[in-house]
Enzyme design. Structure first.
Site, mmCIF file in Angstrom:
data_model
loop_
_atom_site.group_PDB
_atom_site.id
_atom_site.type_symbol
_atom_site.label_atom_id
_atom_site.label_comp_id
_atom_site.label_asym_id
_atom_site.label_seq_id
_atom_site.Cartn_x
_atom_site.Cartn_y
_atom_site.Cartn_z
ATOM 1 N N SER A 68 -9.718 -1.306 7.207
ATOM 2 C CA SER A 68 -9.138 -1.127 5.868
ATOM 3 C C SER A 68 -8.350 -2.291 5.301
ATOM 4 O O SER A 68 -7.979 -2.255 4.136
ATOM 5 C CB SER A 68 -8.248 0.106 5.852
ATOM 6 O OG SER A 68 -9.066 1.227 5.712
ATOM 7 N N SER A 126 -9.667 1.226 3.085
ATOM 8 C CA SER A 126 -8.831 2.027 2.218
ATOM 9 C C SER A 126 -7.746 1.236 1.473
ATOM 10 O O SER A 126 -7.223 1.731 0.474
ATOM 11 C CB SER A 126 -8.167 3.117 3.051
ATOM 12 O OG SER A 126 -7.293 2.548 3.998
ATOM 13 N N LYS A 186 0.859 -1.179 0.000
ATOM 14 C CA LYS A 186 0.000 0.000 0.000
ATOM 15 C C LYS A 186 0.897 1.230 0.000
ATOM 16 O O LYS A 186 1.960 1.227 0.642
ATOM 17 C CB LYS A 186 -0.861 -0.047 1.274
ATOM 18 C CG LYS A 186 -1.898 1.026 1.421
ATOM 19 C CD LYS A 186 -2.710 0.790 2.699
ATOM 20 C CE LYS A 186 -3.845 1.784 2.857
ATOM 21 N NZ LYS A 186 -4.648 1.529 4.086
HETATM 22 N N1 GLN Z 1 -13.155 3.313 6.307
HETATM 23 C C1 GLN Z 1 -12.617 3.734 7.550
HETATM 24 C C2 GLN Z 1 -12.248 5.195 7.487
HETATM 25 O O1 GLN Z 1 -12.527 5.787 6.523
HETATM 26 C C3 GLN Z 1 -11.440 2.895 7.903
HETATM 27 C C4 GLN Z 1 -10.228 3.276 7.205
HETATM 28 C C5 GLN Z 1 -9.019 2.517 7.625
HETATM 29 O O2 GLN Z 1 -9.110 1.467 8.263
HETATM 30 N N2 GLN Z 1 -7.862 3.055 7.278
HETATM 31 O O3 GLN Z 1 -11.696 5.758 8.365
#
Ligand code: GLN
Length: 487
Positions: A179, A155, A80
Site C-alpha cells: 500500500s 490503499s 494517511k
Molecule cells: N491491496 C492490499 C490489500 O488490499 C494491500 C493493502 C495494504 O498494503 N494496506 O490488502
C-alpha cells in the site's frame, strides 16, 4: 517555468527556510492554496487542518529565527487517515469512524512533529487500508494526478496522489501488502516500506498486525531517507519495534553502487507483464549496468502462492483487529437498535463497507475451528517458505530488482467488481510483507499513454541503506522523478 513553493522537495524547501528566502507560514499557505485549487479534481484530502497548520508554521518560523532547526522544521506534511492525530478526526476511510477524534497521536507523527513538521491534513485511503485502488474509501475515490480517470493506487492512494499533485511536500502511508509502493509507482513518486520492526506502529489503526508497516511517500530518494531517519527506531509503546540503532540514511546516499549484486527473480518477469512495464524494467537494468551493478538471475520459487497466503493471513488478522468496532466505546453506533447484540450487529452492518465485510468473512472462516488447519495454519507454513526464498536469495545478492505492479494505473471502476483481479495487482509487493523485509518503489518511466511506472528494489532485513543508495544512484542517472503531473 519558475519553481513554485509547492514544487519543492523537503531538502530544497529546508534550504530556503534556512536562508530565510521563504517562511514556513508562506510555504504552508502555498500548500493550502494548492490543496484548495487542485483537490476538487484529485480528492486526496479527507480533512484539511488549516488553522492548526498555520499555527504550527508560526511556531516553526520562531524556531528558525532562533536558529533551532532540523531538516523537517517548518515542512508541510500530510498523513494517511490511518494515523491517529490527537484532536483531529481520524476515519481510516470508514463510515464506522466518521466521528472519531483520537485522544492521542501516532508515534511516527509525534516524531515528525517533534522535529517541527507542519500538519496540512489527513489523506484519503481505502477503508481500513483494504484495497489497491482507493475505491473502497467511504469518502469516494482519490484520483491519479497524471490522469484523473485512473486510480492512484491503494490503499495509501491519497498519500501518493497528494505528493504527485504537489499538495504536500511529503506524506506518510502504511504498507501491509504493497500500500505504499503500489500507489507510489502509479503516481510517480518514491515510496518505502521499511523492515517489519523498523518503525513504530503505535497509534496506527491496525489492519493485519504481522504485516503492517509505516513509511514515507516523497518526491525523491533524499526526502525518503530524511523521513525514514526521522520516524525509525525503537518505541517502548510498540513491542514489535526493534531496539537497534538507526543509521544515517541520508549519509548512505553516496551515488556509488559499483559491484552491487542485483538479483532478477525469474518469477517476476513473466509473460503477461504489461509491455510498457517490461520495457521500463529492461531500461532500468541497462541503467544499473552502466552504473556498475552486476546482475544475477535468481529464483523465488514460492512467489505463486504469495497472494493466496496473504489473503488468508491478512484477513484472519483483520477479522480479529476489527472486532473492536462494536459501537460501544467509539465510532458509529446505530441509533435504532434493540438491545446489545442488535446494536453491535447494526452498528457494524451500517459502519463497514463491502470490501471490509468481505475480508471479515474470509478471515473469520479461515480461523473457524473446522478450517483453521486447512487455511490459516497452512498459510503460515507457506509464509515461512516464502521467507526462506528471500533468505536464500540474499545469500547471493545485495538487492532484488522487480516491477512494483504488473500494469500501470488502471481506470476507476475497472476492477472494483472483480476482487480477484484487484488482489492480483499486488502480486509483486505482497511477498515482501510476508517475508518482513524492506523495499522501495521509485519512478522508472512512463507508459505510452503517459502513466508513471515504478521500479521496486527489495533489500535485506534492516538494510534500508542499501536500497536507498541504489535508488538514489538510479535517480541521479535519470530524470523521471523530475516530471510533474499537469493540473
Ligand atoms: N491491496 C492490499 C490489500 O488490499 C494491500 C493493502 C495494504 O498494503 N494496506 O490488502
Amino acid at each position: 517555468m519558475p519553481m513554485e513553493i509547492f514544487d519543492l522537495t523537503i531538502h530544497e524547501l529546508h534550504d530556503k527556510l534556512e536562508s530565510k528566502e521563504v517562511s514556513s507560514v508562506e510555504a504552508t499557505r502555498a500548500m493550502l492554496a494548492r490543496i484548495e485549487a487542485t483537490d476538487p479534481k484529485i480528492g486526496s484530502f479527507i480533512t484539511v487542518t488549516k488553522e492548526q497548520a498555520l499555527a504550527d508554521a508560526e511556531v516553526a518560523d520562531r524556531c528558525i529565527a532562533d536558529g533551532k532547526t532540523g531538516m523537517l522544521t517548518g515542512i508541510p506534511l500530510a498523513l494517511k487517515d490511518i494515523f491517529l492525530t490527537e484532536g483531529v478526526r481520524t476515519t481510516c476511510g470508514s463510515r464506522i469512524l466518521h466521528n472519531f477524534i483520537p485522544p492521542y497521536s501516532a508515534t511516527s507523527w509525534e516524531k515528525l512533529k517533534g522535529q517541527g513538521a507542519v500538519l496540512l491534513g489527513k489523506l484519503n485511503q481505502d477503508e481500513f487500508a483494504m484495497g489497491s485502488s482507493n475505491e473502497s474509501s467511504c469518502f469516494g475515490p482519490s484520483r491519479n494526478p497524471w490522469n484523473t480517470e485512473c486510480i492512484p493506487g491503494g490503499s495509501s492512494g491519497g498519500s501518493a496522489a497528494a505528493v504527485a499533485a504537489r499538495q504536500a511536500t511529503a506524506t506518510l502511508g502504511t504498507d501491509t501488502g504493497g500500500s505504499i509502493r503500489q500507489p507510489a509507482s502509479h503516481c510517480g513518486c518514491v515510496g518505502l516500506k521499511p523492515t517489519y520492526g523498523r518503525v513504530s506502529r503505535y497509534g496506527v489503526i491496525a489492519y493485519a498486525s504481522s504485516l503492517d508497516q509505516v513509511g514515507p511517500l516523497t518526491r525523491d530518494v533524499t526526502d525518503c531517507a530524511v523521513i525514514l531517519g526521522a520516524i525509525a527506531g525503537h518505541d517502548p509503546k510498540d513491542s514489535t519495534s526493534v531496539d537497534a540503532p538507526v543509521p544515517d540514511y541520508k549519509a548512505a546516499l553516496t551515488g556509488n553502487i559499483k559491484g552491487l549484486r542485483i538479483g532478477l527473480p525469474k518469477e517476476y518477469f513473466i509473460e503477461g507483464l504489461d509491455p510498457d512495464v517490461q520495457k521500463t524494467m529492461a531500461q532500468a537494468i541497462e541503467t544499473y549496468r552502466k552504473l556498475g551493478a552486476d546482475f544475477v538471475d535468481i529464483s523465488l520459487p514460492h512467489t505463486d502462492f504469495a497472494v493466496a497466503t496473504y489473503y488468508l493471513i491478512a484477513t484472519a488478522e483483520a477479522s480479529s483487529n476489527l472486532a473492536r468496532y462494536d459501537g460501544v466505546r467509539f465510532g458509529h453506533r446505530s441509533p435504532q437498535a434493540d438491545g446489545l447484540i442488535d446494536m453491535m450487529t447494526k452498528s457494524r452492518s451500517e459502519g463497514f463497507g463491502l470490501e471490509v465485510k468481505r475480508r471479515i468473512m474470509i478471515g473469520t472462516y479461515a480461523l473457524s475451528s473446522g478450517y483453521y488447519d486447512a487455511y490459516y495454519v497452512k498459510a503460515q507454513k507457506v509464509r515461512t517458505l516464502i521467507m526462506h526464498d528471500f533468505i536464500r536469495a540474499f545469500e547471493e545478492v545485495d538487492v532484488i530488482l522487480t516491477p512494483v505492479a504488473p500494469t500501470p494505473a488502471f481506470k476507476i471502476g475497472e476492477k472494483i467488481n472483480d476482487p480477484l483481479q484487484m488482489y492480483l495487482s499486488d502480486i509483486f509487493t505482497i511477498p515482501v510483507n510476508l517475508a518482513g523485509t524492506c523495499a522501495i518503489a521509485l519512478p522508472a518511466g512512463f507508459s505510452a499513454n503517459g502513466l508513471p511506472i515504478g521500479l521496486q528494489l527489495i533489500g535485506k532485513p534492516f538494510n534500508e541503506e542499501t536500497i536507498l543508495r541504489a535508488a538514489h544512484a538510479f535517480e541521479q542517472a535519470t530524470d523521471w522523478h523530475n516530471r510533474k503531473a499537469e493540473l
